[in-house]
Write a protein that holds these residues in place. Structure first.
Motif, mmCIF file in Angstrom:
data_model
loop_
_atom_site.group_PDB
_atom_site.id
_atom_site.type_symbol
_atom_site.label_atom_id
_atom_site.label_comp_id
_atom_site.label_asym_id
_atom_site.label_seq_id
_atom_site.Cartn_x
_atom_site.Cartn_y
_atom_site.Cartn_z
ATOM 1 N N THR A 186 0.564 8.319 1.528
ATOM 2 C CA THR A 186 0.886 9.337 0.524
ATOM 3 C C THR A 186 0.393 10.705 0.962
ATOM 4 N N SER A 219 -2.422 1.336 -6.869
ATOM 5 C CA SER A 219 -1.267 1.114 -5.992
ATOM 6 C C SER A 219 0.035 1.491 -6.683
ATOM 7 N N LEU A 220 0.159 1.130 -7.955
ATOM 8 C CA LEU A 220 1.382 1.462 -8.681
ATOM 9 C C LEU A 220 1.504 2.963 -8.918
ATOM 10 N N ASP A 271 -2.087 2.951 1.670
ATOM 11 C CA ASP A 271 -1.159 3.650 0.780
ATOM 12 C C ASP A 271 -1.583 5.100 0.568
ATOM 13 N N ARG A 308 2.725 5.400 -6.117
ATOM 14 C CA ARG A 308 4.156 5.476 -5.866
ATOM 15 C C ARG A 308 4.815 6.577 -6.697
ATOM 16 N N HIS A 309 4.142 6.982 -7.777
ATOM 17 C CA HIS A 309 4.659 8.044 -8.635
ATOM 18 C C HIS A 309 3.562 9.093 -8.806
ATOM 19 N N GLN A 327 2.800 12.213 3.122
ATOM 20 C CA GLN A 327 3.984 12.648 2.408
ATOM 21 C C GLN A 327 3.752 13.953 1.649
#
Length: 1111
Positions: free
Chosen positions: A744, A703-704, A740, A707-708, A747
């Motif tokens: 993503t 999950s972390l 998520d 984000r990157h 995106q």
């Protein structure tokens, strides 16, 4: 059996014979005496010993030439007497010794006399028997200084026989007699035990013979292998026992510096040797030369017993002569450690036993001189090791590395004295680095890719395997034999066990950082150092040595793993990803046009220039192997630490899962192996248990990192591996992460689609496995059973003696069924049908307008299918193929929820039709598979769409491609066009049946497939075409029957009633055609196995040539 037991009786029978022999020395008289001696008891012979020996000795002393046969008979008779009696007088013993030795004396030559082999053998046996017959201490009178010439003559005589004779029997007898003469007899009661003074006197006496004995025995030992192993074994035994006795440190320490003059003649005194320090030094140097020659020859002797005796030689000389033969320690130790890897298990076992004995007694470790010799030998070997690895063959490399391994075993903890020297350590490390250099030129390493469907999970039994059982086959530049790699690993393990681990790890870490060329080899060595430091599979010869403590080992492993998993060493370029270059241009030619054209050529796309130079094959191969070695190192570290590895699990598991999802097959396999090692070390039953137990930590990391994503591009692979190796209990934990991932994906639609599609495939495959739909099974091809029996029943209804009433009833039933099929049903019939089935009311349904919440897996499948609809038009063929697979799985998961599936299927239909009709042939194949699944799950929903958008083009492509496949050869079955034809034919039948197509559409399918019933088509296409008609029989049996008989009618049809006119079909010509065999097969299925068609089919099949199956 003795007859005369008393001396008086024996004297009476022997006196005449002895007198006669004294008067006349003949062979007959000697044989007569020996015959009479056999009748006398041993006690009587002992009393009459000298009387009996007199005529025999007289015959030997008589001057003048004698016949060899007479001398041989006398010596044999003399030997018989000595074997039955004891010599108790000193003078008699010495005289008999001289007389027997003189039988082979040659006054004109230093060599033994040129007499017969029988006489030589008799004299040798006589001397041996004489030595054994000496009573008590009387034997020592032969070894007084005054007897030195006499003894020296016998020794030189026996050595000459052992060296120069061709008879193997004489050689062996001479060597055994020499053993007796040198007090090395193997008998239980001979010789007697000697005290220290007697040992010193014998040592001084034998020292005079040492040069001649050692030189002559060396020539025998290094002679031709054909002389036999027993001669070499006996010579080796005499050599090391003689040298070990004369040069024994225990004796030499007690030798006085001043020589005492013996009370003998001056000439004899000159022959005596004083074993002073200078003599010991000079003799030791000369013996070293001989020992080297012996080792060089015997270590490669083909017989294992000779090599086994060499081990005994090394043990004896190193134990007894460690000070006097210090210069020979190097060759002796080298010989011993080389034989550790001998092919004979007996030699190996004895070598290991001696090495352990040396370690227990501290022969090497406790001897400064030996330790220095070993250290210098180790340094010399390390210096020449790279050159030897370049020049030697594999067998030579095995011998060289066995020597290195043996040195390390012998040095044990003393190896640190070598490693503490910078020069020594650098030489050894650079040698190991160079030898372990990998060959990375093979393109197959990069080519081997992991498919998305490859299963990674393993059974718990597999996880119990040791790490080195799963090491992949590697190819090295300087060797090919696996034994060389095994020895190199054992060397590194011993260094890790006995050496200073901090020093070694720091040194090889420096080499790891120094150059990319050294990195793979340094990692391999570091892995083995850790394994050895833990004492795993290490043969410890030094019981007092304390291995590295668990705390120190954990600290070292932590530093190694941090280096392995760092950004620079973990994320290396292993392939040219599609996202890193512009995609291939789409093929303008559609899939169906591709099939129709019948050509396999395609235009090679041109690639734009990259902004940076692309990596070479060798560099990518090198990176792949580096990652694999580091992954294996993680597994070995886990095995070394055991349960303590749980403390490091949080920092290692996530990176390993990343590599388990890597597209490179070697990396994926290595990561899976590392995971299994972690399971075994940390006590997990399986990979599923490992992942589930640590899923919260893994999900948080995913999950972390999502984000990157630009910093962590490999994050989706971790989730993919988790899904492939877990169960339904994981779904609640990853549900949010999946959202998520989908966000993503939205995106990074263009840049990272490939990575996310792999995750989606793993996700849907897991959902389909975790939540199988028990209500509606996946559509399969049903059998013909009930339909076939019904058709046969209808056929037999009008068979036999049919009356007019039967025909009338048949027609009425037919008209009624036709009205029902056309929808012409009266209202009364509808009302009766409605009343017969009353509606069911759910008593528990209190809120009929409120839909229950959808299960999590259904909601996820809907979200994924939404993305698939958009990705079906992606510019990358690879992604389109993956998306079609995911779409197929989505339909399977949603099959029980029609309200959700049908709207999504409606939206997916237009892009799916594009893939079916205007795409690469590979995409057409994959899209047709999706179409079959949709047809099985959606049914009537797709009927009109299929008939309007897809069926005409499928039928047209089949008709166009049929002539090409009919003319093609065996290679055609390997083409993409053939595979597409086969897939369409195999799928059309089930689709027609499931979609319940109308008569016009069925006719299109039948017309397109009829041509594939020809015997000219490949066998697999014929079988697929038959399967289409088998399904058409279930949908419209009458039309299918009529169509087949129009093509070929095997028998005329007789009307069931005279009032009916005969029917003449176009296929009733009676002539066979290419369609006959397949049509008959289908009609047999339609009309039953016992119909008249069966006999016709058997006759037709036997008359037609056999059609071989293509491909």
């Amino acid at each position: 059996m003795a007859v005369f037991d008393t001396p008086e009786e024996a004297f009476g029978i022997l006196r005449p014979v002895c007198v006669q022999l004294t008067k006349t020395q003949t062979v007959e008289n000697v044989e007569h005496l020996q015959t009479q001696l056999q009748t006398v008891s041993d006690s009587a012979l002992q009393e009459l010993q000298q009387y009996i020996l007199f005529p025999l000795r007289f015959a030997l002393k008589t001057p003048g030439p004698k016949r060899e046969r007479l001398v041989q008979s006398v010596v044999e008779c003399l030997t018989f007497v000595l074997s039955s009696t004891c010599v108790k007088e000193q003078e008699l013993l010495q005289e008999l010794f001289s007389e027997l030795s003189a039988c082979l004396y040659s006054p004109n030559s230093q060599k033994p006399a040129a007499v017969s082999e029988e006489l030589k053998l008799a004299v040798i046996q006589g001397l041996s028997t004489l030595m054994h017959s000496a009573y008590g201490d009387i034997i020592l009178t032969l070894y007084e200084p005054s007897s030195l010439p006499r003894l020296g003559f016998a020794v030189s005589l026996l050595l000459g026989l052992a060296e120069q004779e061709k008879s193997k029997q004489i050689k062996i007898a001479a060597l055994k007699c020499l053993q007796v003469l040198l007090f090395q007899c193997d008998c239980q009661d001979h010789p007697k035990s000697l005290d220290e003074l007697e040992q010193k006197q014998l040592g001084d006496l034998f020292a005079s013979f040492l040069p001649g004995v050692s030189t002559a025995l060396t020539r025998v030992i290094t002679g031709d292998f054909k002389q036999g192993h027993s001669i070499v074994v006996s010579s080796l035994k005499i050599f090391y026992k003689t040298v070990g006795f004369i040069m024994a440190d225990e004796q030499l320490r007690k030798i006085s510096k001043v020589q005492t003059k013996p009370a003998v003649e001056h000439r004899v005194a000159e022959l005596m040797v004083h074993r002073a320090a200078d003599w010991v030094k000079s003799t030791g140097d000369k013996l070293t030369v001989l020992i080297k020659k012996i080792i060089e020859c015997v270590s490669v002797h083909p017989h294992w017993k000779v090599r086994l005796e060499l081990v005994e030689l090394v043990e004896t000389l190193l134990f007894k002569c460690s000070q006097s033969l210090v210069e020979s320690a190097g060759p002796l130790l080298k010989a011993l450690v080389c034989l550790v890897s001998d092919e004979s298990p007996e030699v190996q076992a004895q070598c290991n036993k001696v090495l352990r004995h040396f370690a227990d007694q501290e022969v090497v470790v406790g001897n400064r001189a030996f330790a220095d010799v070993l250290s210098e030998s180790l340094h010399s070997l390390a210096t020449s090791l790279p050159r030897l690895m370049n020049s030697q063959d594999d067998q030579g490399k095995v011998s060289t590395l066995s020597l290195l391994l043996g040195y390390l075993k012998l040095l044990g903890p003393k190896v640190n004295f070598v490693l503490n020297s910078v020069a020594h350590l650098q030489r050894l490390s650079k040698a190991l680095i160079q030898v372990l250099e990998l060959d990375v030129a093979d393109i197959k390493i990069v080519e081997e890719r992991r498919l998305n469907s490859d299963a990674i999970a393993a059974s718990p039994d597999t996880s119990a395997m040791r790490p080195w059982h799963q090491i992949q086959r590697r190819y090295f530049r300087f060797f090919t034999d696996e034994r060389v790699f095994l020895l190199l690993r054992q060397v590194c393990q011993l260094l890790g066990y006995y050496g200073n681990l901090y020093l070694l790890v720091d040194h090889f870490m420096e080499l790891y950082h120094e150059s990319v060329v050294y990195r793979k080899q340094a990692a391999m060595i570091l892995n083995e150092l850790v394994t050895g430091a833990a004492g795993l599979e290490v043969e410890n010869l030094h019981e007092k040595h304390m291995k590295t403590s668990p705390e120190e080992l954990r600290e070292i492993v932590t530093s190694i793993l941090q280096e392995y998993t760092s950004q620079d060493n973990w994320y290396l370029v292993t392939c040219i990803e599609d996202e890193e270059m512009e995609e291939y241009p789409m093929m303008k030619q559609s899939g169906l046009q591709y099939i129709t054209s019948g050509t396999d050529t395609c235009q090679v796309p041109s690639f734009p220039a990259f902004s940076k130079p692309s990596p070479t094959i060798c560099s990518m191969n090198s990176n792949i192997w580096q990652i694999c070695i580091q992954l294996e190192g993680i597994g070995q570290c886990a095995y070394a630490l055991g349960k303590d590895f749980r403390l490091l699990l949080m920092s290692v598991l996530y990176p390993v899962l990343e590599k388990a999802g890597d597209q490179s097959l070697l990396i994926s396999q290595s990561a899976t192996s590392a995971m299994l090692d972690i399971c075994h070390a940390c006590g997990y039953d399986s990979l599923q248990h490992l992942i589930n137990h640590n899923s919260d930590y893994l999900v948080n990391g995913i999950s972390l990192n999502l984000r990157h994503l630009s910093l962590h591009p490999h994050t989706p692979k971790v989730l993919e591996v988790m899904l492939r190796n877990s169960d339904a209990s994981l779904l609640p934990l990853v549900a949010d992460v999946i959202q998520d991932v989908l966000a993503t994906l939205d995106q990074f639609y263009d840049m990272k689609a490939a990575s996310f599609v792999g995750v989606l495939h793993a996700l849907l495959a897991a959902l389909a496995q975790w939540f199988p739909d028990t209500g509606t099974l996946e559509f399969q091809e049903p059998s013909l059973g009930k339909e076939g029996s019904h058709l046969r029943q209808r056929q037999t209804t009008l068979g036999g003696n049919t009356t007019a009433e039967d025909i009338e009833q048949f027609l009425q039933n037919y008209l009624k069924e036709k009205d029902i099929a056309d929808g012409n049903v009266s209202d009364s019939d509808n009302e009766e049908e409605e009343q017969s089935v009353p509606p069911k009311v759910d008593q528990n349904d209190t809120c009929p307008d409120v839909e229950p919440p959808l299960p999590v897996q259904i909601q996820i499948a809907m979200d994924v299918m939404e993305r698939c609809i958009h990705l079906l038009s992606h510019k990358s063929l690879k992604i389109r193929l993956q998306v079609l697979d995911v779409l197929d799985l989505c339909v399977i998961v949603l099959q029980s929820h029609k309200n959700q599936l049908l709207p999504l299927a409606h939206r997916a239909w237009p892009p799916l039709v594009q893939r079916l009709t205007n795409d690469d042939p590979l995409a057409v194949l994959r899209a047709f598979k999706v179409l079959r699944t949709l047809g099985g799950k959606c049914g009537d929903f797709l009927r009109s769409r299929f008939c309007k958008d897809v069926l005409p083009k499928l039928a047209g492509s089949l008709v166009t491609q049929a002539p090409i496949s009919a003319r093609a050869g065996p290679v055609y079955s390997h083409t993409l066009a053939f595979k597409l034809q086969l897939a369409v034919l195999q799928g059309l039948g089930p689709l027609c049946e499931r979609l319940d197509l109308g008569e016009g559409d069925l006719n299109k399918v039948a017309d397109a497939c009829l041509i594939y019933l020809s015997a000219k088509q490949p066998v697999k296409l014929q079988e697929a075409a038959r399967s289409v008609f088998l399904h058409l029989m279930k949908v419209d049996p009458d039309s299918t029957w009529f169509l087949l008989n129009e093509l070929y009618c095997p028998m005329p049809f007789i009307p069931p009633h005279p009032s009916l006119l005969p029917v003449q079909l176009r296929g009733a010509t009676g002539q066979q055609n290419p369609y006959s065999a397949n049509v008959l097969c289908l009609l047999e299925e339609l009309q039953g196995p016992h119909s008249p068609l069966q006999a016709i089919g058997e006759e037709l099949t036997s008359s037609l040539p056999c059609q071989p199956e293509l491909g």
